[in-house]
Scaffold this motif. Structure first.
Motif, PDB file in Angstrom:
ATOM      1  N   ASP A   1      59.074  36.930  71.880  1.00 42.16           N
ATOM      2  CA  ASP A   1      60.101  36.627  70.933  1.00 42.16           C
ATOM      3  C   ASP A   1      61.317  37.558  71.130  1.00 42.16           C
TER       4      ASP A   1
ATOM      5  N   CYS B   1      60.549  30.313  69.494  1.00 41.70           N
ATOM      6  CA  CYS B   1      60.956  31.479  70.176  1.00 41.70           C
ATOM      7  C   CYS B   1      61.237  31.040  71.658  1.00 41.70           C
TER       8      CYS B   1
ATOM      9  N   TYR C   1      58.691  36.668  64.826  1.00 37.40           N
ATOM     10  CA  TYR C   1      57.729  35.590  65.066  1.00 37.40           C
ATOM     11  C   TYR C   1      56.591  35.854  63.928  1.00 37.40           C
TER      12      TYR C   1
END
Length: 507
Positions: free
Chosen positions: A306, A456, A371
């Motif tokens: 991420d 992501c 995330y």
């Protein structure tokens, strides 16, 4: 031909001699150091932070200022630079426990071992314990649980990092003056099972009810003279001279850690920089202090690939470094600041094959949550819809929280990217534990929610960032320093040399 070969040999010999002389000079400088010991020592460790993580944050700041370059972090302003290797005694790619132990004790150990030798028989003295013996006050600060691998490596001695209960008992046994950041993971015992779910180390996975509870380690800490503080109001009341403080963030996320910086609320949360600033205030005294500050969730965000959350965690860490630099500027002749990392995580690269030579780091500003927070949204969606899932809903959530699909934000999705997101949504909605055993599933999504990790990855790729792993890598780690004795940390050496040189300074 002979002359060419001979010339090459001469050049190689010359280079070899130069490298040898550089290493010899560095070793000599370390062994011959006769200067004063620093009165104030800051040891910052960015967990999972290699060169790429810091440089990506700098490129992001540069992009926001519309420059085709970087805006330096505070940690990059430190004048002395070095690199070190990170391998554990039993594995080339290390883990946080072995790396933390190397950085705290100067001893190589096995993966998952905390503050003990490779055979898990002999405790190794830590730099923090030595500092306490020498009269320094000691503080340990972390953005993850205070009994996590890296902070634990400075005060605990246990065969495995998963023995959170025993580690928390070692914490209060240490007698250190200030602990701050995350909470205790298992204050009532680890039970008959030591958690085998490695994702629990990254704040993921459900906590288990214990059948046989141990005496609460937080109560034991109180009996040993520690005071717990876990509200913003009480935190602000802490002052110089307060002793044996355990300050826990008022709002804890998964794994008893601070919320990710991208998810924090400035009014109700306490940042890593604020915990560091308060530590300076509490620990400052005529005999000096040693403070280790860990940016632990840089690692967690890298495990999840991420990029936007990684950048925010690096910025939070850098804000903490800024507090130390303010102190240094008042005490430049007495202070040492080290900024290091335990290992690199994720194989983060400033370049992605699909973007060729293009980079657009500014697009990362459109991600509005971590995330972890997005995965929680997906769980809630799945729970409330009870099987009535629509792929359009998933795409709408991705657009709202990552900006993906928003043409005004230069985040239009290609046909291939849409296909990836739709496939990931289906996997998220129909997820079963046995999917983790499938190699293809792991290579695509690791141990994370498929829609989350795909979002992501696509945003990272649009920024021009690549990832090679959901795990650690063996890349050498940069160390930056300023102040008393900082010359000892220049060069290329092993992670065990960092505490060895610190111990020389303190001795």
């Amino acid at each position: 031909m002979f002359r060419i070969i001979k010339s090459v040999q001469i050049v190689l010999i010359a280079v070899s001699l130069l490298l040898t002389s550089a290493v010899t000079a560095q070793t000599s400088k370390q062994s011959e150091y006769k200067g004063a010991a620093p009165k104030y020592i800051f040891f910052f460790i960015g967990d999972g932070m290699g060169l790429s993580q810091a440089n990506t944050a700098e490129a992001y700041l540069g992009a926001l200022n519309k420059t085709n370059g970087i805006q330096k972090l505070n940690l990059s302003s430190l004048p002395k630079q070095g690199f070190y290797t990170t391998y554990a005694s039993d594995r080339f790619i290390t883990g946080s426990a072995a790396a933390g132990t190397a950085l705290s004790t100067g001893g190589k150990t096995t993966v998952n071992t905390i503050g003990m030798d490779a055979k898990r028989q002999k405790p190794l003295k830590t730099i923090a314990e030595l500092a306490k013996e020498k009269g320094y006050k000691v503080g340990i600060v972390s953005s993850v649980s205070i009994d996590h691998a890296t902070p634990a490596a400075f005060y605990a001695h246990q065969p495995t990092r998963n023995m959170y209960y025993n580690i928390s008992l070692d914490l209060s046994k240490s007698g250190f003056n200030y602990f701050a950041g995350g909470g205790f993971k298992n204050p009532e015992g680890d039970g008959k099972h030591i958690e085998k779910n490695s994702m629990a180390n990254f704040g993921m996975g459900e906590s288990k009810e214990l059948e046989d509870k141990e005496p609460n380690s937080m109560k034991i800490a109180e009996k040993r003279g520690y005071r717990f503080v876990n509200t913003v109001k009480d935190f602000k009341k802490l002052k110089k001279g307060d002793d044996k403080i355990i300050s826990i963030a008022p709002n804890l996320s998964g794994g008893s850690a601070l919320p990710y910086f991208i998810d924090q609320n400035g009014k109700t949360d306490i940042s890593l920089a604020e915990f560091t600033k308060k530590g300076i205030e509490i620990l400052d005294n005529k005999d000096g202090f040693f403070m280790m500050v860990e940016g632990g969730k840089i690692d967690w965000a890298c495990h999840a690939n991420d990029a936007a959350t990684v950048i925010q965690e690096v910025l939070q860490f850098d804000n903490a470094v800024a507090e130390a630099l303010k102190f240094y500027n008042k005490h430049p002749e007495e202070t040492l600041i080290l900024v290091a990392g335990d290992h690199e995580t994720g194989g983060m690269a400033l370049g992605f094959s699909g973007s060729h030579y293009s980079s657009d780091f500014a697009v990362l500003q459109h991600q509005k949550l971590s995330y972890e927070a997005f995965s929680d949204l997906i769980k809630e969606y799945k729970k409330t819809k009870e099987g009535n899932y629509k792929v359009e809903d998933g795409l709408a959530l991705v657009k709202k929280h990552f900006g993906l699909g928003d043409t005004e934000k230069k985040l239009a999705l290609s046909e291939f990217e849409l296909k990836q997101l739709k496939a990931a949504f289906e996997k998220s909605m129909n997820y079963k534990k046995e999917m983790k055993k499938d190699d293809q599933f792991y290579l695509l999504y690791g141990s994370y929610d498929p829609l989350t990790i795909t979002a992501c990855h696509i945003l990272s790729q649009k920024a021009g960032i690549g990832w090679t792993s959901f795990s650690h890598t063996a890349a050498p780690i940069p160390i930056r320093s300023i102040g008393v004795g900082s010359d000892l940390f220049v060069g290329f050496y092993d992670n065990t040399d960092v505490p060895k040189n610190l111990m020389k300074l303190i001795e």
